[in-house]
Motif scaffolding. Sequence first.
Motif, PDB file in Angstrom:
ATOM      1  N   ASN A  11     -19.609  26.214  65.646  1.00 36.14           N
ATOM      2  CA  ASN A  11     -19.011  26.903  64.497  1.00 36.14           C
ATOM      3  C   ASN A  11     -19.911  28.032  63.994  1.00 36.14           C
ATOM      4  N   VAL A  12     -20.508  28.746  64.945  1.00 33.21           N
ATOM      5  CA  VAL A  12     -21.398  29.859  64.629  1.00 33.21           C
ATOM      6  C   VAL A  12     -20.805  31.142  65.202  1.00 33.21           C
ATOM      7  N   ALA A  13     -20.804  32.191  64.397  1.00 32.21           N
ATOM      8  CA  ALA A  13     -20.270  33.473  64.863  1.00 32.21           C
ATOM      9  C   ALA A  13     -21.148  34.047  65.966  1.00 32.21           C
ATOM     10  N   GLY A  14     -20.524  34.620  66.957  1.00 32.60           N
ATOM     11  CA  GLY A  14     -21.252  35.189  68.077  1.00 32.60           C
ATOM     12  C   GLY A  14     -21.483  36.678  67.936  1.00 32.60           C
ATOM     13  N   ILE A  15     -22.037  37.277  68.982  1.00 32.83           N
ATOM     14  CA  ILE A  15     -22.437  38.673  68.935  1.00 32.83           C
ATOM     15  C   ILE A  15     -21.239  39.622  68.876  1.00 32.83           C
ATOM     16  N   ILE A  16     -20.095  39.205  69.395  1.00 35.89           N
ATOM     17  CA  ILE A  16     -18.902  40.071  69.362  1.00 35.89           C
ATOM     18  C   ILE A  16     -18.419  40.279  67.929  1.00 35.89           C
ATOM     19  N   GLU A  17     -18.664  39.279  67.072  1.00 34.57           N
ATOM     20  CA  GLU A  17     -18.267  39.431  65.671  1.00 34.57           C
ATOM     21  C   GLU A  17     -19.103  40.505  64.985  1.00 34.57           C
ATOM     22  N   LEU A  18     -20.342  40.663  65.427  1.00 34.87           N
ATOM     23  CA  LEU A  18     -21.210  41.715  64.889  1.00 34.87           C
ATOM     24  C   LEU A  18     -20.903  43.064  65.521  1.00 34.87           C
ATOM     25  N   PHE A  19     -20.687  43.053  66.824  1.00 33.15           N
ATOM     26  CA  PHE A  19     -20.468  44.286  67.576  1.00 33.15           C
ATOM     27  C   PHE A  19     -19.147  44.159  68.350  1.00 33.15           C
ATOM     28  N   SER A  20     -18.058  44.531  67.725  1.00 31.32           N
ATOM     29  CA  SER A  20     -16.743  44.360  68.350  1.00 31.32           C
ATOM     30  C   SER A  20     -16.571  45.208  69.600  1.00 31.32           C
TER      31      SER A  20
END
Length: 269
Positions: free
Chosen positions: A39-48
């Motif tokens: 349940n942790v946001a990944g790198i795509i959420e930061l850099f779409s």
Amino acid sequence: MGLGNDIYQIAVGLLDAEKHGAVKLTVNEADELRHRENNVAGIIELFSSLKNGICLREGSVQNCRYADSISRHWQMADYDSSQLRRVLLRYFKPYITDYLHHNSRILQDTLVIHLRGGDALAEWAQNAWRPSPLGFDFYQEAIRQSGLEKIHIVTTPPQNGTMHPMIEPLCRQYNASIQHEGLIEDFSLLCNCCNVVLDFSTFEYTAALMNVNLEQVFISKFVDKKGIPLLRDIRSEVGFTFPRLENGTVYVYDYPEYIVKKSRRIRSL
């Protein structure tokens, strides 16, 4: 499972993809797994911009395979830092440049010190394998060697757990300023500054690998609790160290993490 770990794994994957002549490297499956299991946001959420993958060359995808990755930090001793820097600058950084806060904060007259706090200093981490914080002597020597009077600390926000023990003495001795802004703001500064002292953290390490403004870098030969060095040869670029800079200097210090030597051996690369 932080931003730095993600980017380091991407760099390892890019080396493998390049070796096999791959057209594209994708991280979608890894991001989905992180969301599902932790349940942790990944790198795509930061850099779409990474949603459609990282293109290495023109061509069509014929088949898919899993890229190389690492599961233990000591495996970092097997990778060439200059090659990690090369693939991150060539393939990865163009995808995130628009998200970084590029401005005048290259801090040319300032020594930026990153101090890794939070979970890295938690009791469970310090009782396991993780290198202990370096002592005051290391930072004092790096500051002396840099020739700079302005000291700026980038560190973990207070609400995120244990604070690094060197924050207070550095602020007291050198009147250092402190920054713990947003994730991208801190990462951006480490991507842009000119002089930096590296802690054992992939967050600042990967940022520094993508930093083209660097004039001075200070890093230790880190050793884990079992005595396993994350840099096997202080004269080498293989392991958790920093590649030689064309227009700058890298200082690699031979400080075991858990015992700070009184006689400092410093090698200028």
